[in-house]
Write a protein that holds these residues in place. Structure first.
Motif, PDB file in Angstrom:
ATOM      1  N   SER A   1      -5.463   3.710  -8.174  1.00  8.72           N
ATOM      2  CA  SER A   1      -5.571   5.103  -7.739  1.00  8.72           C
ATOM      3  C   SER A   1      -5.683   5.227  -6.222  1.00  8.72           C
ATOM      4  CB  SER A   1      -6.777   5.778  -8.411  1.00  8.72           C
ATOM      5  OG  SER A   1      -7.986   5.161  -8.019  1.00  8.72           O
ATOM      6  N   GLN A   2      -6.144   4.175  -5.542  1.00  7.01           N
ATOM      7  CA  GLN A   2      -6.193   4.194  -4.077  1.00  7.01           C
ATOM      8  C   GLN A   2      -4.850   3.835  -3.446  1.00  7.01           C
ATOM      9  OE1 GLN A   2      -9.470   1.771  -2.660  1.00  7.01           O
ATOM     10  NE2 GLN A   2     -11.017   3.143  -3.498  1.00  7.01           N
ATOM     11  N   GLY A   3      -3.856   3.586  -4.268  1.00  7.84           N
ATOM     12  CA  GLY A   3      -2.520   3.289  -3.752  1.00  7.84           C
ATOM     13  C   GLY A   3      -2.246   1.817  -3.535  1.00  7.84           C
ATOM     14  N   GLY A   4      -3.099   0.953  -4.044  1.00  3.01           N
ATOM     15  CA  GLY A   4      -2.820  -0.475  -3.946  1.00  3.01           C
ATOM     16  C   GLY A   4      -1.746  -0.871  -4.952  1.00  3.01           C
TER      17      GLY A   4
ATOM     18  N   MET B   1      -8.369 -10.601 -13.192  1.00  2.00           N
ATOM     19  CA  MET B   1      -8.041 -10.562 -11.769  1.00  2.00           C
ATOM     20  C   MET B   1      -8.524  -9.241 -11.193  1.00  2.00           C
ATOM     21  SD  MET B   1      -6.433 -13.443 -11.018  1.00  2.00           S
ATOM     22  CE  MET B   1      -5.473 -13.138  -9.526  1.00  2.00           C
ATOM     23  N   ALA B   2      -9.062  -9.270  -9.982  1.00  2.00           N
ATOM     24  CA  ALA B   2      -9.553  -8.068  -9.316  1.00  2.00           C
ATOM     25  C   ALA B   2      -8.464  -7.467  -8.434  1.00  2.00           C
ATOM     26  CB  ALA B   2     -10.776  -8.392  -8.479  1.00  2.00           C
ATOM     27  N   THR B   3      -8.533  -6.127  -8.255  1.00  3.98           N
ATOM     28  CA  THR B   3      -7.662  -5.468  -7.286  1.00  3.98           C
ATOM     29  C   THR B   3      -8.549  -4.852  -6.199  1.00  3.98           C
ATOM     30  OG1 THR B   3      -7.536  -3.484  -8.686  1.00  3.98           O
ATOM     31  CG2 THR B   3      -5.810  -5.132  -8.964  1.00  3.98           C
ATOM     32  N   ASP B   4      -8.475  -3.537  -5.998  1.00  9.58           N
ATOM     33  CA  ASP B   4      -9.230  -2.938  -4.896  1.00  9.58           C
ATOM     34  C   ASP B   4     -10.467  -2.171  -5.349  1.00  9.58           C
ATOM     35  OD1 ASP B   4      -8.163  -0.635  -6.004  1.00  9.58           O
ATOM     36  OD2 ASP B   4      -6.747  -0.265  -4.379  1.00  9.58           O
ATOM     37  N   GLY B   5     -10.829  -2.272  -6.617  1.00  7.17           N
ATOM     38  CA  GLY B   5     -12.026  -1.596  -7.110  1.00  7.17           C
ATOM     39  C   GLY B   5     -11.804  -0.195  -7.597  1.00  7.17           C
ATOM     40  N   SER B   6     -10.584   0.345  -7.431  1.00  7.26           N
ATOM     41  CA  SER B   6     -10.284   1.682  -7.967  1.00  7.26           C
ATOM     42  C   SER B   6      -9.475   1.531  -9.254  1.00  7.26           C
ATOM     43  CB  SER B   6      -9.509   2.520  -6.946  1.00  7.26           C
ATOM     44  OG  SER B   6      -8.222   1.980  -6.696  1.00  7.26           O
ATOM     45  N   ALA B   7      -9.405   2.598 -10.028  1.00  7.52           N
ATOM     46  CA  ALA B   7      -8.793   2.536 -11.354  1.00  7.52           C
ATOM     47  C   ALA B   7      -7.336   2.115 -11.284  1.00  7.52           C
ATOM     48  CB  ALA B   7      -8.898   3.899 -12.034  1.00  7.52           C
TER      49      ALA B   7
ATOM     50  N   LEU C   1      -4.179  -5.551 -19.624  1.00  8.25           N
ATOM     51  CA  LEU C   1      -4.720  -4.194 -19.517  1.00  8.25           C
ATOM     52  C   LEU C   1      -5.443  -4.050 -18.181  1.00  8.25           C
ATOM     53  CD1 LEU C   1      -5.943  -5.447 -22.569  1.00  8.25           C
ATOM     54  CD2 LEU C   1      -5.560  -3.031 -22.997  1.00  8.25           C
ATOM     55  N   GLY C   2      -5.364  -2.853 -17.605  1.00 10.45           N
ATOM     56  CA  GLY C   2      -6.154  -2.547 -16.421  1.00 10.45           C
ATOM     57  C   GLY C   2      -7.326  -1.667 -16.791  1.00 10.45           C
ATOM     58  N   ASP C   3      -8.373  -1.639 -15.931  1.00 11.95           N
ATOM     59  CA  ASP C   3      -9.517  -0.786 -16.237  1.00 11.95           C
ATOM     60  C   ASP C   3      -9.860   0.128 -15.070  1.00 11.95           C
ATOM     61  OD1 ASP C   3     -11.245  -2.080 -14.403  1.00 11.95           O
ATOM     62  OD2 ASP C   3     -12.216  -3.298 -15.933  1.00 11.95           O
ATOM     63  N   ALA C   4     -10.899   0.948 -15.250  1.00 10.18           N
ATOM     64  CA  ALA C   4     -11.259   1.982 -14.282  1.00 10.18           C
ATOM     65  C   ALA C   4     -11.907   1.429 -13.028  1.00 10.18           C
ATOM     66  CB  ALA C   4     -12.193   3.002 -14.930  1.00 10.18           C
ATOM     67  N   THR C   5     -12.251   0.148 -13.008  1.00 13.70           N
ATOM     68  CA  THR C   5     -12.851  -0.453 -11.823  1.00 13.70           C
ATOM     69  C   THR C   5     -11.907  -1.430 -11.140  1.00 13.70           C
ATOM     70  OG1 THR C   5     -13.903  -2.190 -13.160  1.00 13.70           O
ATOM     71  CG2 THR C   5     -15.190  -0.200 -12.732  1.00 13.70           C
TER      72      THR C   5
ATOM     73  N   GLN D   1       0.840  -1.195   0.000  1.00 12.35           N
ATOM     74  CA  GLN D   1       0.000   0.000   0.000  1.00 12.35           C
ATOM     75  C   GLN D   1       0.871   1.239   0.000  1.00 12.35           C
ATOM     76  OE1 GLN D   1      -3.439  -0.206  -0.114  1.00 12.35           O
ATOM     77  NE2 GLN D   1      -3.481   2.019  -0.443  1.00 12.35           N
ATOM     78  N   ILE D   2       0.546   2.191  -0.880  1.00 14.45           N
ATOM     79  CA  ILE D   2       1.169   3.503  -0.865  1.00 14.45           C
ATOM     80  C   ILE D   2       0.059   4.537  -0.767  1.00 14.45           C
ATOM     81  CG2 ILE D   2       3.174   2.746  -2.195  1.00 14.45           C
ATOM     82  CD1 ILE D   2       1.894   4.078  -4.661  1.00 14.45           C
ATOM     83  N   ALA D   3       0.414   5.816  -0.838  1.00 16.73           N
ATOM     84  CA  ALA D   3      -0.600   6.875  -0.837  1.00 16.73           C
ATOM     85  C   ALA D   3      -1.377   6.830  -2.152  1.00 16.73           C
ATOM     86  CB  ALA D   3       0.073   8.235  -0.673  1.00 16.73           C
ATOM     87  N   PRO D   4      -2.602   7.373  -2.162  1.00 13.45           N
ATOM     88  CA  PRO D   4      -3.353   7.455  -3.429  1.00 13.45           C
ATOM     89  C   PRO D   4      -2.531   8.127  -4.526  1.00 13.45           C
ATOM     90  CG  PRO D   4      -4.761   8.020  -1.590  1.00 13.45           C
ATOM     91  CD  PRO D   4      -3.369   7.900  -1.026  1.00 13.45           C
ATOM     92  N   VAL D   5      -2.829   7.756  -5.757  1.00 17.02           N
ATOM     93  CA  VAL D   5      -2.068   8.257  -6.913  1.00 17.02           C
ATOM     94  C   VAL D   5      -3.004   9.069  -7.795  1.00 17.02           C
ATOM     95  CG1 VAL D   5      -0.702   7.639  -8.927  1.00 17.02           C
ATOM     96  CG2 VAL D   5      -0.548   6.254  -6.837  1.00 17.02           C
TER      97      VAL D   5
END
Length: 378
Positions: free
Chosen positions: A368-371, A345-351, A324-328, A53-57
Motif C-alpha cells: 500500500s505504500q507503493g513498494g 519474507m518481509a517487505t516495507d511493513g505496509s499491507a 499469500l501477503g498480509d496486512a503488515t 517504488q511507485i505512488a501509494p496504492v
C-alpha cells in the motif's frame, strides 16, 4: 488488505459510497491478536532480486502479467510497466487523475479507470483516448481482441474499440442495491467474455454483449441490502474450461463453462479470490484460515490456522507453495501438500494490496505504500 469492507450503493444509475465496518479482521480492542510468526522456517529458498517504488496504492489494484513484464499503477495516476526479471521500468505514464480501477493490458494497450469515471487507454505507454463512463468502476478493464471491456458498479458491461475509443455495445441487468468496492470478475475464456454479475457467472458474446449462458453461483439471502449482497469477487482459478470462483462471504464454487453448470459448491466465509491447480483449490476465510479443497469435488484437503487475523491477500499457487501477503507486509509461503509453513519474507511493513503474481521466474508483490518487490523462490 483493508480493515473495512467497502460497498457502493447503486440506484437509478447513481453511485454513492457507503462504508460498513464489517470485516472480521477489523482492528479494535475486541479483535483477536494475530499469533506471533516466529522464526522463518526457511524450508524454501526465496531471495529478493529487486525493489522499485511507485505512488501509494489505495484502490483495488490488479497487477497484469504480460509475458515477462508486469503492468501496474499507483493511486496518483501513474501507470507503468516493469521488466519482471530485473525490475527495470519499461515505460511510465501519468494519466492526470487518481485511479479507481486497473490495470488491464494485452502487452500493447493498457487501460485504467479514474475516480472521475473516465476510462483511459494507453498504446505502448502513451495515452491515446479517454471516455466518460456512466458509473463507478472497481474492476480492472479487460483488454482482449483489440477491445476494451469494462464492468461497471451498476452491473453494466461495455465494450470499446481499443484503437479509436468508439463504444461498441453496452449491456446492463438489474441487481441488488449494493456492490462491493473491490475487484469483480471480468475475463475471457476462448471466444466468450465472462463476467460476475451479482451472484451469477455470465458468459457473453464479446461482439455484441448478448448472454450465452448464465450460471447462479450464490443466491441472495437476508432481509436488508448488506445481508443480500452476493457479489462474485475478483481472483479466479481456471483449469481448461472450468472456472472456480468465490461469492463474497457465501461460497466457493467451480463452474463448467462448456456445460454452463456448477460442478461443486461449498459454503465459505471469505472475501478475497481463490486460486488453484489441477488437483486442489486454495482460499482464505475472513478470519485468515487458509483452506485447500479437492479440485474434482470440493472435499476439504487441509486447513491452516497459522495466519489467522492477518488480513490476507488472495493466494497464488507457485511451485510447491501457496503464497499469500498480509496486512503488515509479510509474504508467506505455505506447502501446497499440507499447509505447513515453508518460508516468510518481509517487505516495507505496509499491507500487500494485490494478489501476488508471477512473471517468468519472478514473484512480484505490491504494498500500500507503493513498494514493488521482485522475489525468486527456488
Amino acid at each position: 488488505m483493508a480493515n473495512f469492507y467497502s460497498f457502493t450503493t447503486v440506484r437509478r444509475g447513481l453511485a454513492v459510497l457507503l462504508v460498513a465496518a464489517l470485516s472480521a479482521c477489523a482492528s479494535g480492542p475486541d479483535q483477536p491478536k494475530p499469533a506471533d510468526l516466529g522464526a522463518n522456517p526457511a524450508l524454501l529458498g526465496v531471495r529478493s532480486v529487486w525493489r522499485a517504488q511507485i505512488a501509494p496504492v489505495h484502490f483495488p489494484l490488479q497487477v497484469k502479467v504480460v509475458g515477462n513484464n508486469v503492468v501496474l499503477a499507483g493511486s496518483d495516476g501513474t501507470v507503468l510497466s516493469f521488466d519482471a526479471a530485473s525490475g527495470a521500468p519499461l515505460w511510465r505514464t501519468q494519466v492526470g487523475a487518481p485511479i479507481a480501477a486497473g490495470v488491464g493490458s494485452d502487452g500493447r494497450f493498457a487501460a485504467v479507470v479514474t475516480r472521475d469515471n473516465e476510462l483511459v487507454v494507453l498504446d505502448a505507454g502513451q495515452v491515446v483516448w479517454r471516455s466518460r463512463l456512466t458509473a463507478q468502476v472497481f474492476t480492472a478493464p479487460l483488454v482482449a481482441g483489440e477491445r476494451i471491456f469494462v464492468l461497471g458498479a451498476d452491473r453494466s458491461v461495455a465494450a470499446f474499440d481499443a484503437k479509436t475509443g468508439r463504444k461498441l455495445w453496452q449491456q446492463q441487468r438489474p441487481g441488488e442495491a449494493l456492490v462491493l468496492r473491490q475487484s469483480g470478475i471480468l475475463m475471457a475464456i476462448d471466444n466468450t467474455l465472462v463476467a460476475g454479475l451479482s451472484g451469477q457467472l455470465v458468459g457473453m458474446n464479446p461482439l455484441n454483449g448478448t448472454t450465452l449462458w448464465d450460471v447462479p453461483v450464490a443466491q441472495t439471502r437476508g432481509t436488508n441490502d448488506i445481508e443480500r449482497l452476493v457479489d462474485l469477487v475478483g481472483g479466479v482459478s481456471r483449469q481448461a474450461n472450468e472456472v472456480c470462483v468465490r461469492a463474497f462471504q457465501t461460497a466457493v464454487a467451480c463452474v463448467d463453462t462448456l456445460r454452463a453448470r456448477v460442478t461443486w459448491k461449498r459454503a465459505a466465509d471469505g472475501a478475497v479470490g481463490v486460486q488453484g491447480d489441477d488437483s486442489q483449490l486454495y482460499g482464505v476465510e475472513s478470519d485468515g484460515r487458509v483452506l485447500a479443497w479437492r479440485h474434482t469435488d470440493g472435499e476439504p484437503v487441509w486447513r491452516s490456522d497459522r495466519l489467522r487475523y492477518r488480513a490476507l491477500s488472495a493466494p497464488l499457487a507457485l511451485g510447491r507453495s501457496v503464497v499469500l501477503g498480509d496486512a503488515t507486509g509479510w509474504l508467506h509461503f505455505l506447502s501446497r501438500a499440507d499447509g505447513t509453513p515453508l518460508a516468510q519474507m518481509a517487505t516495507d511493513g505496509s499491507a500487500i494490496v494485490a494478489t501476488p503474481v508471477v512473471a517468468g521466474n519472478t514473484l512480484v508483490v505490491v504494498t500500500s505504500q507503493g513498494g514493488v518487490y521482485g522475489f525468486q523462490p527456488e
